[in-house]
Structure formats: structure tokens, C-alpha cells
Design an enzyme around this catalytic site. Structure first.
Site, PDB file in Angstrom:
ATOM      1  N   ASN A   1      -9.427 -44.322   2.946  1.00 54.81           N
ATOM      2  CA  ASN A   1      -9.111 -45.215   2.664  1.00 54.81           C
ATOM      3  C   ASN A   1      -8.951 -45.097   1.277  1.00 54.81           C
ATOM      4  O   ASN A   1      -8.889 -43.640   0.755  1.00 54.81           O
ATOM      5  CB  ASN A   1     -10.112 -46.190   2.694  1.00 54.81           C
ATOM      6  CG  ASN A   1     -10.329 -47.518   2.784  1.00 54.81           C
ATOM      7  OD1 ASN A   1     -10.024 -48.094   1.567  1.00 54.81           O
ATOM      8  ND2 ASN A   1     -11.415 -48.581   3.233  1.00 54.81           N
TER       9      ASN A   1
ATOM     10  N   THR B   1     -22.628 -29.867   3.463  1.00 55.22           N
ATOM     11  CA  THR B   1     -22.786 -28.083   3.580  1.00 55.22           C
ATOM     12  C   THR B   1     -22.778 -27.079   3.775  1.00 55.22           C
ATOM     13  O   THR B   1     -22.226 -26.461   3.821  1.00 55.22           O
ATOM     14  CB  THR B   1     -23.564 -28.337   2.263  1.00 55.22           C
ATOM     15  OG1 THR B   1     -25.399 -27.817   3.108  1.00 55.22           O
ATOM     16  CG2 THR B   1     -24.116 -28.630   1.018  1.00 55.22           C
TER      17      THR B   1
ATOM     18  N   HIS C   1     -15.626 -21.449  -6.161  1.00 58.45           N
ATOM     19  CA  HIS C   1     -15.952 -20.510  -6.719  1.00 58.45           C
ATOM     20  C   HIS C   1     -16.643 -19.746  -6.892  1.00 58.45           C
ATOM     21  O   HIS C   1     -17.397 -20.003  -6.398  1.00 58.45           O
ATOM     22  CB  HIS C   1     -15.599 -21.268  -8.403  1.00 58.45           C
ATOM     23  CG  HIS C   1     -14.237 -22.247  -8.426  1.00 58.45           C
ATOM     24  ND1 HIS C   1     -13.328 -22.136  -8.782  1.00 58.45           N
ATOM     25  CD2 HIS C   1     -13.862 -23.961  -8.536  1.00 58.45           C
ATOM     26  CE1 HIS C   1     -12.437 -23.555  -9.489  1.00 58.45           C
ATOM     27  NE2 HIS C   1     -12.955 -24.228  -8.664  1.00 58.45           N
TER      28      HIS C   1
END
Length: 184
Positions: A83, A163, A113
Site C-alpha cells: 500500500n 525486533t 549501524h
């Protein structure tokens, strides 16, 4: 000695502003720009841009605006739908099974990072693959972090941050996303 692209694709630390990677990103940005500027009524033109961007014969439907880093690291099965306003940062592989749906504003990022400030300041980054099973629905504004695997038949509630791996047949919500019930 490995190129920065080879390092990126193998999950090692790499420098993203390397000339080869910068050129690959620019090609993807150009295709995303073309897609985002093509009328929704120009269905065949949109399909051709999408096939070129992902270098895949499978058809997908992608609403504009859409952005990705490379395109060639994204693969999907049949029934794939994205979408409006989604971003897929594909420094590593992002693999979707069949019938996966992304609501508006979903961000899926393989890039990360270093935590060490000196290493982070060097510009180095890493990428970890993301794998998504069949029949997965991402609610609006879901964020998926590097290295996650999501099983089959999973619903991820709006605004969730994924996560860690999510098991098959589950409904998951929150930040970080957690299983709240079984999805039959």
C-alpha cells in the site's frame, strides 16, 4: 579482497557510499521515481517498472509512493501487495512468501549501524536478511528490524515494531511486537 557489495551481501560490515553500491541505489531510485510518477491507470507501465525494479517475473501491485534501496534483494510470491508510503531497505535479502500484504507506511529495513560511536562515525553499516512466510499481513506503520523471520499466517498490528522472530499462526502487536493470541 571482497568488494563492498560482496561484503554487504554476505552480512559483513561494508561502506554504503562505495561507487558500485551508490550506482545500484541510484538505478533503484530512478525506477522508484518512475513508478511513483506513473498514473495508477497506466497498469501495464507500472507492471513493467515493478518487474524491472525487482528483476522478477512474478507480478506484484505497489501503490505509490514506494521506495527501496536496491530492489534486486527483494523477492516475493504470488499475491504480493504494498500500500501507499512503504519503504523496503534491502541491503540484504528480503523474502516474502505468497499472499503478503503491507498496509500504508510499513518500513522493512535490513540495514543496521554499529553501536560503537567511533565505528558508527566511520560510516560502516551491516545488513541482515529478513524472511517472511505466506499469508502475512503488516498493519499500518509497522517497522521490521534487521535479521527477523516472520512465520506463516501472521498478523502484525498497526504501529508495531518487530525486533525478534514471530511464530506462525499468531497475532502480534506492540513495541517490541509480541504474540497476543493464536491466529487460526
Amino acid at each position: 579482497m571482497k568488494t563492498e557489495k560482496e561484503k554487504m551481501l554476505s552480512g559483513e560490515m561494508y561502506i554504503p557510499w562505495d561507487a558500485e553500491l551508490a550506482q545500484d541505489r541510484m538505478q533503484a531510485k530512478e525506477l522508484c521515481f518512475q513508478l511513483n510518477q506513473t498514473s495508477p491507470t497506466q497498469i501495464e507501465s507500472r507492471k513493467e517498472i515493478i518487474k524491472t525494479l525487482f528483476n522478477m517475473p512474478e507480478e506484484a501491485w505497489i501503490e505509490s509512493p514506494f521506495n527501496c534501496d536496491y530492489g534486486y534483494n527483494i523477492s516475493f510470491g504470488k499475491g504480493f501487495y504494498i500500500n501507499h508510503g512503504c519503504t523496503l531497505l534491502d541491503a540484504a535479502k528480503i523474502t516474502f512468501g505468497n499472499d503478503c500484504l503491507l498496509a500504508p507506511g510499513v518500513v522493512i529495513s535490513t540495514a543496521g549501524h554499529p553501536l560503537d560511536p567511533e565505528e558508527r562515525a566511520s560510516g560502516s553499516e551491516f545488513a541482515k536478511a529478513i524472511n517472511v512466510g505466506n499469508d502475512v499481513w503488516f498493519g499500518a506503520n509497522v517497522t521490521v528490524c534487521p535479521g527477523v523471520t516472520i512465520g506463516d499466517n501472521v498478523v502484525i498490528g498497526a504501529g508495531s515494531v518487530v525486533t525478534k522472530d514471530l511464530p506462525s499462526n499468531s497475532v502480534c502487536v506492540g513495541s517490541p511486537a509480541k504474540v497476543i493470541r493464536e491466529n487460526k
